[in-house]
Write an enzyme that holds these catalytic residues in place. Structure first.
Site, PDB file in Angstrom:
ATOM      1  N   HIS A 231       0.813  -1.207   0.000  1.00 37.57           N
ATOM      2  CA  HIS A 231       0.000   0.000   0.000  1.00 37.57           C
ATOM      3  C   HIS A 231       0.853   1.266   0.000  1.00 37.57           C
ATOM      4  O   HIS A 231       0.631   2.173  -0.806  1.00 37.57           O
ATOM      5  CB  HIS A 231      -0.923   0.010   1.215  1.00 37.57           C
ATOM      6  CG  HIS A 231      -1.850   1.187   1.241  1.00 37.57           C
ATOM      7  ND1 HIS A 231      -3.024   1.234   0.524  1.00 37.57           N
ATOM      8  CD2 HIS A 231      -1.765   2.382   1.886  1.00 37.57           C
ATOM      9  CE1 HIS A 231      -3.623   2.391   0.725  1.00 37.57           C
ATOM     10  NE2 HIS A 231      -2.876   3.119   1.542  1.00 37.57           N
TER      11      HIS A 231
ATOM     12  N   HIS B 101       3.296   6.098  -1.645  1.00 38.45           N
ATOM     13  CA  HIS B 101       4.026   7.166  -0.965  1.00 38.45           C
ATOM     14  C   HIS B 101       5.534   6.940  -1.009  1.00 38.45           C
ATOM     15  O   HIS B 101       6.229   7.118   0.000  1.00 38.45           O
ATOM     16  CB  HIS B 101       3.542   7.295   0.478  1.00 38.45           C
ATOM     17  CG  HIS B 101       2.084   7.591   0.600  1.00 38.45           C
ATOM     18  ND1 HIS B 101       1.552   8.813   0.227  1.00 38.45           N
ATOM     19  CD2 HIS B 101       1.038   6.831   1.015  1.00 38.45           C
ATOM     20  CE1 HIS B 101       0.243   8.799   0.422  1.00 38.45           C
ATOM     21  NE2 HIS B 101      -0.095   7.612   0.898  1.00 38.45           N
TER      22      HIS B 101
ATOM     23  N   LYS C 142      -4.892  10.220  -8.423  1.00 40.20           N
ATOM     24  CA  LYS C 142      -4.483  10.443  -7.037  1.00 40.20           C
ATOM     25  C   LYS C 142      -4.472  11.949  -6.842  1.00 40.20           C
ATOM     26  O   LYS C 142      -3.658  12.666  -7.420  1.00 40.20           O
ATOM     27  CB  LYS C 142      -3.089   9.856  -6.778  1.00 40.20           C
ATOM     28  CG  LYS C 142      -2.554  10.056  -5.362  1.00 40.20           C
ATOM     29  CD  LYS C 142      -3.189   9.105  -4.365  1.00 40.20           C
ATOM     30  CE  LYS C 142      -2.507   9.207  -2.999  1.00 40.20           C
ATOM     31  NZ  LYS C 142      -3.088   8.283  -2.013  1.00 40.20           N
TER      32      LYS C 142
END
Length: 327
Positions: free
Chosen positions: A212, A226, A266
């Site tokens: 994730h 990230h 995003k």
């Protein structure tokens, strides 16, 4: 009034030269037979009263010094020798946008230059890169990990755990009671980042902290994602369209960007740029364990910063659901 150190001296016969009395947090002193700083656990040369006098583990009282999250963050930053140097890459910071914008504000890619031959051959990078193709981004797909993939995970863990960055994290976690030894440390990292889980209580086993946060996932939009290395590689392949930055933090070089990945959006994805894989794992792990499901605020390199982490709420134990710099 009897001091803790003197009582310990009476009880154990510890000499003052071998004691941490008045020495907690002191730098290496080669004239002493033992040491009293957070590195002594790594090198095995702690004084016998180190844990009693200098850490919370001794119980019954406040230690002379405790490395808090800001202390650790600066240790990680200062010792991240695998961080990419400013001459090894170039980032395009043009094109400010907003999370609600629908237009592309960036004519260029986010990354305009990278010396891959200098950066990606380092052990923590090469073993990180080997993991990126082990995951299916779609959260509708059940994930599994075969023996070969676990070998790759263990190779990555071997590489990062050999770094000063992860040694400082180890000392911090021991001091704060989250791990007890190198074996439990490795198992905590595996559980937080690599053991698979379902992202919903009724859904398939489809995710992990590593997938994730550091790889990225998709449903109707992009979630997680990230990590700057994954962003660079996917942008290089043409899978990412960088549409502008939403916010930035200097001099730490943190970017919150709006982008599409394989056509999915995003609105704001934030990540450190140029830090090593071990730095990302270390700072997010520290915050996930010490400030779970909350803002983890600290000062690093003279800059105030907040990391946000969340746990997988429907599952027992602590695993990383997400972690990112909140800018």
């Amino acid at each position: 009034m009897w001091t803790t150190a003197f009582l310990l001296y009476l009880a154990t016969g510890t000499t003052w030269a071998d004691s941490c009395a008045g020495r907690c947090g002191a730098g290496l002193d080669s004239s002493k037979t033992c040491q009293c700083n957070t590195n002594c656990a790594t090198y095995g040369d702690c004084c016998s009263d180190y844990y009693a006098l200098c850490t919370q583990r001794g119980g019954g009282g406040t230690p002379d010094v405790t490395c808090d999250i800001s202390c650790l963050a600066n240790q990680l930053w200062d010792n991240d020798i695998n961080r990419v140097q400013v001459w090894e890459y170039e980032v395009n910071h043009q094109g400010q946008t907003t999370t609600s914008s629908t237009s592309d504000q960036a004519a260029q890619s986010l990354f305009t230059y990278m010396q891959e031959e200098n950066v990606f051959l380092k052990p923590t990078y090469s073993t990180f890169l080997a993991l990126l193709d082990n995951y299916t981004p779609s959260t509708s797909v059940t994930e599994s990990q075969d023996a070969v993939e676990w070998i790759e995970i263990d190779a990555f863990l071997d590489a990062i755990l050999a770094t000063d960055v992860m040694n400082h994290l180890y000392n911090f976690l021991v001091e704060h009671g989250h791990v007890t030894d190198a074996t439990s440390y490795r198992e905590v990292i595996k559980e937080l980042w690599f053991n698979l889980y379902a992202r919903s209580s009724s859904g398939p086993i489809n995710s992990s902290g590593f997938e994730h946060v550091l790889v990225g996932e998709t449903s109707s939009k992009v979630s997680g994602f990230h990590n700057w290395i994954q962003f660079y590689l996917e942008e290089k392949k043409g899978a990412i369209n960088y549409q502008g930055w939403v916010s930035r933090s200097q001099p730490l070089n943190i970017v919150a960007a709006r982008f599409t990945w394989n056509g999915l959006s995003k609105a704001k994805g934030s990540f450190f740029v140029g830090v090593s894989p071990e730095f990302d794992i270390a700072i997010y792990t520290a915050c996930a364990l010490t400030r779970p499901n909350s803002s983890c605020s600290f000062t690093m390199a003279g800059t105030s910063l907040t990391i946000q982490t969340y746990d997988v709420a429907h599952k027992s134990g602590l695993q990383v659901a997400t972690a990112y710099p909140n800018i």
